[in-house]
Design a protein around this motif. Structure first.
Motif, PDB file in Angstrom:
ATOM      1  N   SER A  71       0.836  -1.172   0.039  1.00  0.00           N
ATOM      2  CA  SER A  71       0.093   0.011  -0.104  1.00  0.00           C
ATOM      3  C   SER A  71       0.848   1.388  -0.009  1.00  0.00           C
ATOM      4  CB  SER A  71      -0.780   0.032   1.106  1.00  0.00           C
ATOM      5  OG  SER A  71      -0.374   0.013   2.389  1.00  0.00           O
ATOM      6  N   ASP A  72       2.034   1.202   0.721  1.00  0.00           N
ATOM      7  CA  ASP A  72       2.997   2.287   0.375  1.00  0.00           C
ATOM      8  C   ASP A  72       3.203   2.615  -0.913  1.00  0.00           C
ATOM      9  OD1 ASP A  72       2.538   2.552   3.316  1.00  0.00           O
ATOM     10  OD2 ASP A  72       4.657   1.624   3.551  1.00  0.00           O
ATOM     11  N   ARG A  73       3.719   1.485  -1.662  1.00  0.00           N
ATOM     12  CA  ARG A  73       4.112   1.475  -3.141  1.00  0.00           C
ATOM     13  C   ARG A  73       2.953   2.317  -3.953  1.00  0.00           C
ATOM     14  NH1 ARG A  73       6.731  -2.694  -1.460  1.00  0.00           N
ATOM     15  NH2 ARG A  73       5.512  -4.276  -1.801  1.00  0.00           N
ATOM     16  N   VAL A  74       1.721   1.745  -3.461  1.00  0.00           N
ATOM     17  CA  VAL A  74       0.585   2.345  -4.356  1.00  0.00           C
ATOM     18  C   VAL A  74       0.494   3.601  -4.135  1.00  0.00           C
ATOM     19  CG1 VAL A  74      -2.235   2.135  -4.157  1.00  0.00           C
ATOM     20  CG2 VAL A  74      -0.818   0.182  -4.179  1.00  0.00           C
ATOM     21  N   ALA A  75       0.630   4.345  -3.193  1.00  0.00           N
ATOM     22  CA  ALA A  75       0.242   5.438  -2.652  1.00  0.00           C
ATOM     23  C   ALA A  75       1.404   6.258  -3.009  1.00  0.00           C
ATOM     24  CB  ALA A  75       0.660   5.998  -0.935  1.00  0.00           C
ATOM     25  N   GLY A  76       2.495   5.906  -3.324  1.00  0.00           N
ATOM     26  CA  GLY A  76       3.805   6.522  -4.170  1.00  0.00           C
ATOM     27  C   GLY A  76       3.429   6.683  -5.659  1.00  0.00           C
ATOM     28  N   LYS A  77       2.827   5.679  -6.119  1.00  0.00           N
ATOM     29  CA  LYS A  77       2.476   5.611  -7.560  1.00  0.00           C
ATOM     30  C   LYS A  77       1.323   6.674  -7.831  1.00  0.00           C
ATOM     31  CE  LYS A  77       1.945   2.701 -11.459  1.00  0.00           C
ATOM     32  NZ  LYS A  77       1.774   1.212 -12.073  1.00  0.00           N
ATOM     33  N   LEU A  78       0.472   6.575  -7.025  1.00  0.00           N
ATOM     34  CA  LEU A  78      -0.737   7.268  -7.257  1.00  0.00           C
ATOM     35  C   LEU A  78      -0.279   8.896  -7.112  1.00  0.00           C
ATOM     36  CD1 LEU A  78      -3.532   5.926  -5.017  1.00  0.00           C
ATOM     37  CD2 LEU A  78      -3.568   6.331  -7.572  1.00  0.00           C
ATOM     38  N   GLY A  79       0.601   9.158  -6.295  1.00  0.00           N
ATOM     39  CA  GLY A  79       1.335  10.519  -6.039  1.00  0.00           C
ATOM     40  C   GLY A  79       2.043  11.141  -7.119  1.00  0.00           C
ATOM     41  N   GLN A  80       2.297  10.198  -8.007  1.00  0.00           N
ATOM     42  CA  GLN A  80       3.137  10.786  -9.201  1.00  0.00           C
ATOM     43  C   GLN A  80       2.326  11.246 -10.135  1.00  0.00           C
ATOM     44  OE1 GLN A  80       4.910   7.074 -10.902  1.00  0.00           O
ATOM     45  NE2 GLN A  80       6.360   7.075  -9.044  1.00  0.00           N
ATOM     46  N   LEU A  81       0.751  11.298 -10.115  1.00  0.00           N
ATOM     47  CA  LEU A  81       0.002  11.861 -11.039  1.00  0.00           C
ATOM     48  C   LEU A  81      -0.234  13.293 -10.492  1.00  0.00           C
ATOM     49  CD1 LEU A  81      -2.629   9.132 -11.422  1.00  0.00           C
ATOM     50  CD2 LEU A  81      -1.296  10.419 -13.132  1.00  0.00           C
ATOM     51  N   ARG A  82      -0.220  14.198 -11.361  1.00  0.00           N
ATOM     52  CA  ARG A  82      -0.594  15.515 -10.996  1.00  0.00           C
ATOM     53  C   ARG A  82      -1.947  15.781 -10.552  1.00  0.00           C
ATOM     54  NH1 ARG A  82       0.616  19.991 -15.444  1.00  0.00           N
ATOM     55  NH2 ARG A  82       2.725  19.468 -15.327  1.00  0.00           N
ATOM     56  N   GLY A  83      -1.935  16.670  -9.383  1.00  0.00           N
ATOM     57  CA  GLY A  83      -3.286  16.848  -8.978  1.00  0.00           C
ATOM     58  C   GLY A  83      -3.802  15.838  -7.670  1.00  0.00           C
ATOM     59  N   VAL A  84      -2.944  14.743  -7.732  1.00  0.00           N
ATOM     60  CA  VAL A  84      -3.254  13.709  -6.575  1.00  0.00           C
ATOM     61  C   VAL A  84      -2.135  14.066  -5.629  1.00  0.00           C
ATOM     62  CG1 VAL A  84      -3.381  11.245  -5.917  1.00  0.00           C
ATOM     63  CG2 VAL A  84      -3.908  11.974  -8.174  1.00  0.00           C
ATOM     64  N   GLY A  85      -2.691  14.525  -4.257  1.00  0.00           N
ATOM     65  CA  GLY A  85      -2.010  15.108  -3.376  1.00  0.00           C
ATOM     66  C   GLY A  85      -1.567  13.943  -2.462  1.00  0.00           C
ATOM     67  N   PRO A  86      -0.824  14.140  -1.233  1.00  0.00           N
ATOM     68  CA  PRO A  86      -0.375  13.074  -0.325  1.00  0.00           C
ATOM     69  C   PRO A  86      -1.471  12.516   0.467  1.00  0.00           C
ATOM     70  CG  PRO A  86       0.360  15.073   0.323  1.00  0.00           C
ATOM     71  CD  PRO A  86      -0.359  15.294  -1.164  1.00  0.00           C
ATOM     72  N   VAL A  87      -2.539  13.252   0.715  1.00  0.00           N
ATOM     73  CA  VAL A  87      -3.537  12.719   1.617  1.00  0.00           C
ATOM     74  C   VAL A  87      -4.520  11.781   0.699  1.00  0.00           C
ATOM     75  CG1 VAL A  87      -5.738  13.437   2.887  1.00  0.00           C
ATOM     76  CG2 VAL A  87      -3.574  14.686   3.030  1.00  0.00           C
ATOM     77  N   SER A  88      -4.979  12.234  -0.434  1.00  0.00           N
ATOM     78  CA  SER A  88      -5.612  11.626  -1.352  1.00  0.00           C
ATOM     79  C   SER A  88      -5.063  10.020  -1.564  1.00  0.00           C
ATOM     80  CB  SER A  88      -6.087  12.455  -2.651  1.00  0.00           C
ATOM     81  OG  SER A  88      -6.743  13.393  -2.508  1.00  0.00           O
ATOM     82  N   SER A  89      -3.599  10.122  -2.051  1.00  0.00           N
ATOM     83  CA  SER A  89      -2.877   9.048  -2.483  1.00  0.00           C
ATOM     84  C   SER A  89      -2.985   8.008  -1.406  1.00  0.00           C
ATOM     85  CB  SER A  89      -1.688   9.496  -2.937  1.00  0.00           C
ATOM     86  OG  SER A  89      -0.931   9.832  -2.002  1.00  0.00           O
ATOM     87  N   TRP A  90      -2.851   8.396  -0.021  1.00  0.00           N
ATOM     88  CA  TRP A  90      -2.443   7.757   1.139  1.00  0.00           C
ATOM     89  C   TRP A  90      -3.751   7.005   1.593  1.00  0.00           C
ATOM     90  CZ3 TRP A  90       1.503   6.233   3.590  1.00  0.00           C
ATOM     91  CH2 TRP A  90       1.662   5.715   4.811  1.00  0.00           C
ATOM     92  N   ILE A  91      -4.812   7.733   1.593  1.00  0.00           N
ATOM     93  CA  ILE A  91      -6.361   7.261   1.667  1.00  0.00           C
ATOM     94  C   ILE A  91      -6.588   6.078   0.892  1.00  0.00           C
ATOM     95  CG2 ILE A  91      -8.813   7.672   1.915  1.00  0.00           C
ATOM     96  CD1 ILE A  91      -8.110  10.505   3.378  1.00  0.00           C
ATOM     97  N   LEU A  92      -6.622   6.389  -0.380  1.00  0.00           N
ATOM     98  CA  LEU A  92      -6.890   5.531  -1.488  1.00  0.00           C
ATOM     99  C   LEU A  92      -6.051   4.270  -1.532  1.00  0.00           C
ATOM    100  CD1 LEU A  92      -7.288   7.845  -4.652  1.00  0.00           C
ATOM    101  CD2 LEU A  92      -8.993   6.543  -3.289  1.00  0.00           C
ATOM    102  N   SER A  93      -4.671   4.485  -1.135  1.00  0.00           N
ATOM    103  CA  SER A  93      -3.947   3.203  -0.989  1.00  0.00           C
ATOM    104  C   SER A  93      -4.282   2.347   0.168  1.00  0.00           C
ATOM    105  CB  SER A  93      -2.276   3.694  -0.793  1.00  0.00           C
ATOM    106  OG  SER A  93      -1.957   4.327   0.375  1.00  0.00           O
ATOM    107  N   LYS A  94      -4.554   2.939   1.394  1.00  0.00           N
ATOM    108  CA  LYS A  94      -4.799   2.368   2.619  1.00  0.00           C
ATOM    109  C   LYS A  94      -6.332   1.847   2.546  1.00  0.00           C
ATOM    110  CE  LYS A  94      -0.923   3.124   4.354  1.00  0.00           C
ATOM    111  NZ  LYS A  94       0.153   1.713   4.238  1.00  0.00           N
ATOM    112  N   GLU A  95      -7.154   2.566   2.086  1.00  0.00           N
ATOM    113  CA  GLU A  95      -8.528   2.163   2.189  1.00  0.00           C
ATOM    114  C   GLU A  95      -9.006   1.375   0.916  1.00  0.00           C
ATOM    115  OE1 GLU A  95     -11.174   3.217   4.316  1.00  0.00           O
ATOM    116  OE2 GLU A  95      -9.608   4.187   5.755  1.00  0.00           O
TER     117      GLU A  95
END
Length: 200
Positions: free
Chosen positions: A64-88
């Protein structure tokens, strides 16, 4: 001499006055100071959590940490969004199709059929509430930070000329489509059409 934040808050509370210019009652002043202290502790805890999240995305320990990192590479996807989407949502589940993705977030339609009458009753709202909230917010951000993407163009062509109600309906449709696009990006490496990655 620099004053600490607590001292500054204390001075600010001391300067507060009632509507008629009198000093605040002692009990109220003490209560305000306690509330300010609670806020300070909470802010410190949030900073620590954000620092931990940032470290775990930089040096992933779990899937899930790797997923958060990959999501965070997209412009407009911030750390909170990527963290919640990866963990939840994405970090520990396997999806087989787009219907499963939309249904788990509660972003699928609920059709009503009775005799010759058929209509859509809106989204089911049966899935993960936090993911649904994040996706609605992320959809608005997507329009702002990814204006050249196919999803943004689709939204503006279809819902851009409508009133506020129509746009709210449209943003839910965009949230569902964007969630599926993020799933494809994570599982199959398909960057959403026209989307831009953040500069490395």
């Amino acid at each position: 001499m620099r004053l600490g934040r607590r001292s500054v808050i204390g001075l600010a509370v001391e300067r507060l006055r009632t509507w008629d210019g009198k000093e605040l009652p002692a009990a109220l002043r003490e209560e305000l100071l306690r509330e300010c202290e609670r806020l300070r502790v909470l802010e410190e805890q949030i900073k620590e959590l954000e620092k931990t999240q940032e470290q775990r995305v930089k040096t992933p320990q779990t899937a899930s940490d790797r997923v958060a990192g990959k999501l965070g590479q997209l412009r407009g996807v911030g750390p909170v969004s990527s963290w919640i989407l990866s963990k939840e949502f994405f970090g520990w589940r396997t999806f087989h199709n787009r219907r499963e993705v939309g249904a788990l977030a509660g972003l699928t339609g609920t059709p009503y059929s009775s005799g010759s009458s058929e209509r859509d009753q809106g989204i089911s709202k049966a899935g993960n509430v936090r993911v649904r909230w994040v996706m609605i917010e992320l959809s608005w951000r997507w329009l702002q930070f990814q204006p050249g993407s196919a999803l943004s163009k689709w939204f503006w062509e279809r819902f851009g000329h409508g009133n506020g109600r129509i746009r709210r309906i449209g943003i839910v449709a965009l949230a569902r489509t964007l969630l599926v696009a993020l799933w494809k990006y994570l599982d199959h490496g398909e960057i959403p059409e026209g989307a831009v990655l953040k500069a490395a």
